[in-house]
Enzyme design. Structure first.
Site, mmCIF file in Angstrom:
data_model
loop_
_atom_site.group_PDB
_atom_site.id
_atom_site.type_symbol
_atom_site.label_atom_id
_atom_site.label_comp_id
_atom_site.label_asym_id
_atom_site.label_seq_id
_atom_site.Cartn_x
_atom_site.Cartn_y
_atom_site.Cartn_z
ATOM 1 N N ASP A 1 10.407 19.703 34.387
ATOM 2 C CA ASP A 1 10.611 19.079 33.074
ATOM 3 C C ASP A 1 9.295 18.829 32.344
ATOM 4 O OD1 ASP A 1 13.360 18.814 32.715
ATOM 5 O OD2 ASP A 1 13.472 16.952 33.840
ATOM 6 N N MET A 2 8.222 18.616 33.085
ATOM 7 C CA MET A 2 6.952 18.207 32.462
ATOM 8 C C MET A 2 6.055 19.389 32.103
ATOM 9 S SD MET A 2 6.894 14.762 32.572
ATOM 10 C CE MET A 2 5.183 14.181 32.730
#
Lengths: 415, 415
Positions: free
Chosen positions: B184-185
């Protein structure tokens, strides 16, 4: 649209690359793949230590120990792609003037010496700015450019300090060393953001600046996206291993021949999971009939899922879950993951090869994981196989040094 | 130098933010921290699902379940920082025109719907370009904007597919779910690089373009920096757990009260380690007297180090190793790591608080891990606590809509 005519987004920018090892070279690799011209500066007496990383590739294929002069470390093949290479002994008295000439020709300098070293060598930001006030100068270091000198910042040291090792694993497990060198890789990504942000600012102001990125800070900022103190204050376990029970069922489950990841947090997904398991009645059972109930009985639910998945191959579990609309994926080994058809098609992984000896093994490495509708990415067909390989291109053709001067500087060991 | 007068590098740029959950909002969070004005667009009927993430903070402190209307999810507090919020129901017939007005005022659009959804809603790149040919439009998705529709791309699914889970852990261990939501990052970090690269190109060409980043591609490219197929071909084990035996001694060792990371690959470091252990004679023992010998006898060496370190507290092991110049660090828990004085001073982690209720717990979250000598970073004191909180600032003051029109659109559920 013919992408080959589009050019790359950073075309026309030039980078002086003083970096070594992984963190710095990955930053300049990204800049090269985005279209900047990168000039890698190496010490004529040995160059980047990554040249000594095993395994090597050469006339005998892939070997653990170097046998021939033209065996090239796969680390260097990977990180040197698309870069020109010049030799320069930064400790020689002539180096300051040559560095200034390079900086005057450039937009960006990147270095990852230990904090303070670049200044001591006379190639720090102040020296660069004196030569070219528009220069954007990026320092990558373990703890920031303002940290006291010393302290080697290897990836494993930064992983330990950042909390990333204790973020993974289960409650009573030892810490987990993450097998991807994430501390080495994240700081350069943020460095590129810093450099590009400073370029944007330079369009407004006309002047450059110093960018300073810390490996510890970059990785700790990632760890900090989860609010660990709030989770602790709320009594929520932080280290939860292969599954996250407060979202149950969520995580990794065992199959007959491997592991599968699945997520069935919401009601529809949970009912799909139970159907895939051939046990739709679980959705009526009070322990599993609502999201709150599933979370409260997460251990029992996970046991039930594992009892099912362990009897089946990964491919069959994935097929059954996908048919019911449950998000799922096989847990793949890196070798298989790097060959994912989608990833290969988008050049998010790319092949590399020794410039002279084709390899029977697919040497696949990192690409630029960004697609542009109006630009291409990728690497020029240039690599400094030997140290100072492009001295003539850069020192003579770009900076205008004479062949005689270059020869004299090489004879003195300056280049 | 008074940093407060410097301004931030991306000042003057405006971002229309259609993102939800984590990957997209982290991209626009970085842009906000670098100085862009971010306008977060949320559905008036519920908004970003991250608003429902437990735990919450409010008048009762930190709570697992929301009790009061003004309890705010810590996820939303973290990711909404420095963003203005407007409400807009993208499915309403009036939405296309309002979206076009927003895009005409802006430089950048970011969305992380499933592939194809933005187009179907009429807020895809083609619609944005029709309103503003200079717009830079970034799509973040699980597998790329060109992927067939469907397939939820949660972090754990992408971790499984990317190889990252099998990159960690020891040879026969199960895979390791990395506790930081790295899939996600990472995609948003590369999205920001794509956006800034396209801005640089726009300075040359005057036109915008579509940026397309895949979560799978971003994380797989990171995994691919290690050449897994070459290591396999060379007979080098890929999954090596807490230590890397081909560099022995290298990795994480057990102490009486925790764990320590240490690196003593080179001769000088190894001799320092043996002195720190109170056993300098190990450096003379044939099994450990050279780098090759230490690698060949890595198991025995690791057992010897653990036998020593297990008798001592972490702090003492670190002190002894540092005194001998051996790179070392305690393996810290995230809560401790986020409070590292260096990281706090550089604002790589930062406090957050509910706008109305101070918290007794230090709610610490991600900062911008980049320092600029000629600019600041950080977040404006603005946050959309409620959905559509800044409708008047944006729709009336920026776009020039009348109060009556805004009221009518709100009454119809468009805003």
């Amino acid at each position: 649209m013919d992408l080959s005519t589009l050019g790359r987004p950073l075309e026309g920018l030039r980078v002086i690359d003083l970096t070594r090892a992984l963190a710095g070279p990955y930053a300049t690799l990204l800049l090269a793949g985005l279209g900047a011209q990168v000039i890698k500066v190496e010490d004529p007496r040995g160059g980047d230590l990554a040249r000594e990383n095993s395994p090597y590739v050469g006339r005998d294929g892939i070997v653990v120990e170097r046998k021939h002069d033209d065996d090239v470390s796969i680390s260097h093949l990977t990180r040197g792609r698309g870069k020109h290479g010049v030799s320069l002994n930064l400790k020689a008295p002539e180096a300051a003037g040559i560095f200034a000439d390079l900086v005057r020709s450039a937009d960006i300098v990147v270095e990852n010496f230990s904090a303070g070293t670049a200044d001591r060598l006379g190639v720090g930001y102040e020296a660069a700015k004196a030569a070219n006030p528009a220069i954007i100068y990026c320092s990558l270091s373990g703890f920031g450019a303002d940290a006291p000198e010393g302290g080697k910042a290897m990836d494993v040291i930064i992983q330990a300090l950042s909390g990333a090792m204790f973020a993974s694993g289960d409650h009573d497990d030892p810490p987990v060393r993450i097998g991807v060198p994430i501390a080495d890789m994240l700081a350069p990504v943020f460095s590129v953001i810093g450099i590009l942000s400073a370029l944007e600012q330079r369009h407004r102001t006309g002047v450059g600046q110093h960018i300073d990125v810390s490996m510890l800070g970059a990785l700790t900022s990632f760890v900090a996206i989860e609010n660990w103190s709030a989770m602790a204050a709320a009594g929520m376990g932080a280290r939860t291993g292969l599954t996250v029970r407060r979202l149950s069922p969520f995580g990794v489950f065992e199959c007959a021949d491997g592991y599968v990841a699945l997520v069935a947090v919401h009601e529809k997904m949970a009912q799909g999971l139970f159907r895939a398991m051939g046990a739709p009645e679980l959705g009526e059972e009070p322990r599993f009939a609502s999201r709150d109930a599933r979370v409260a009985n997460a251990h029992a639910l996970e046991d039930r899922i594992n009892a099912w998945s362990r009897t089946l191959p990964v491919a069959e579990v994935v097929r059954l879950l996908e048919a019911e609309g449950v998000p799922t994926a096989p847990v793949r080994h890196p070798e298989e993951a790097l060959l994912d058809a989608r990833v290969v098609a988008r050049e998010e992984t790319m092949p590399i090869a020794h410039p002279s000896y084709p390899s029977t093994v697919d040497l696949r490495t990192a690409g630029i994981p960004i697609r542009f509708s109006g630009a291409t990415t990728g690497f020029d067909d240039v690599l400094p196989v030997s140290i100072g390989e492009h001295n003539a291109d850069i020192y003579r053709d770009l900076l205008g040094y004479s062949d005689a001067d270059i020869a004299a500087l090489q004879a003195k060991g300056v280049m």
